[in-house]
Enzyme design. Structure first.
Site, PDB file in Angstrom:
ATOM      1  N   LYS A  15       4.425   1.552 -10.175  1.00 50.15           N
ATOM      2  CA  LYS A  15       4.910   1.119  -9.372  1.00 50.15           C
ATOM      3  C   LYS A  15       5.365   0.131 -10.490  1.00 50.15           C
ATOM      4  O   LYS A  15       6.178  -1.002 -10.923  1.00 50.15           O
ATOM      5  CB  LYS A  15       4.268   0.968  -8.459  1.00 50.15           C
ATOM      6  CG  LYS A  15       4.668   1.685  -6.888  1.00 50.15           C
ATOM      7  CD  LYS A  15       3.407   0.909  -6.301  1.00 50.15           C
ATOM      8  CE  LYS A  15       3.095   1.669  -4.947  1.00 50.15           C
ATOM      9  NZ  LYS A  15       2.390   1.596  -4.047  1.00 50.15           N
ATOM     10  N   ASP A  69       2.713  -2.185  -0.245  1.00 53.34           N
ATOM     11  CA  ASP A  69       2.486  -0.976  -0.699  1.00 53.34           C
ATOM     12  C   ASP A  69       3.590  -0.134   0.368  1.00 53.34           C
ATOM     13  O   ASP A  69       4.304  -1.278   1.283  1.00 53.34           O
ATOM     14  CB  ASP A  69       1.810  -1.265   0.891  1.00 53.34           C
ATOM     15  CG  ASP A  69       0.862  -0.417   1.498  1.00 53.34           C
ATOM     16  OD1 ASP A  69       0.158   0.067   0.338  1.00 53.34           O
ATOM     17  OD2 ASP A  69       0.586   0.017   2.393  1.00 53.34           O
ATOM     18  N   GLY A 148       5.173  10.295  -7.428  1.00 50.40           N
ATOM     19  CA  GLY A 148       4.780  10.497  -6.067  1.00 50.40           C
ATOM     20  C   GLY A 148       5.928  11.651  -5.141  1.00 50.40           C
ATOM     21  O   GLY A 148       5.834  12.764  -5.760  1.00 50.40           O
TER      22      GLY A 148
END
Length: 196
Positions: A15, A69, A148
């Site tokens: 991220k 998020d 991910g």
């Protein structure tokens, strides 16, 4: 005017790398949250968790904070893993294996990625935006890029997973890129107001 410090409320290197590329042209100094700083994500939505993280990091550092998020919601699994995407199993490989195993009995493989972004100053929320990307879960991982769930999320209409795309392509069509498209004009306005 000097660059404005902006703390990324995340310890996720993937991220952080994406944020740096997406915010490269801004007059900001991107900082990372303090090492070992843990925030309990008690929200029931991506936006609630982004808000919790942005406020906590801003209060701890005294700087503006940007929190994300995000996660994957799979229709056949009732929206799972959803806000638990990063806690679904202990590693990316295990998360992918678990999701593929749980999805085995279903023919519906529709899914969407969501990214909620929040910028806070102290306990005050300054900006909130959300971006989405619709797609399908593949039957096996494809591609080497990203992190991910990227190797098993195929973008609708493109026939490629996130992990098969280069950063530029993912930036333009992905959930985080879509959220940043909404964030950037608001961030420009915020930074402009701070110069006055």
């Amino acid at each position: 005017m000097d660059n404005v410090p902006l703390v990324i409320a995340s310890g996720n290197k993937g991220k952080i790398g994406e944020f740096k590329k997406l915010l490269d042209d801004f007059p900001i100094d991107l900082l990372t949250q303090p090492v070992g700083f843990e925030i309990e994500e008690t929200g029931s939505t991506f936006m609630e968790n982004a808000r919790i993280k942005a406020i906590a990091v801003s209060q701890a550092t005294g700087n503006l904070s940007l929190a994300d998020d995000s996660g994957l919601s799979v229709e056949a699994l009732g929206g799972a893993p959803g806000i638990y995407s990063s806690r679904y199993a202990s590693s990316d490989k295990q998360r992918i294996e678990k999701l593929l195993a749980e999805l085995k009995p279903f023919s519906n493989r529709k899914a969407k990625f969501e990214c909620a972004l929040c910028i806070a100053s102290g306990e005050k929320v300054l900006i909130e935006v959300s971006g989405f990307c619709e797609g399908l879960i593949t039957f096996f991982p494809k591609g080497q890029n990203g992190f991910g769930y990227d190797p098993i999320f195929e973008v609708s209409g493109l026939g490629e997973t996130y992990a098969e795309m280069d950063h530029e392509k993912k930036k333009h069509i992905g959930h985080r890129g879509n959220a940043f498209k909404l964030l950037i004009p608001k961030l420009k306005q915020l930074l402009g107001s701070m110069k006055k």
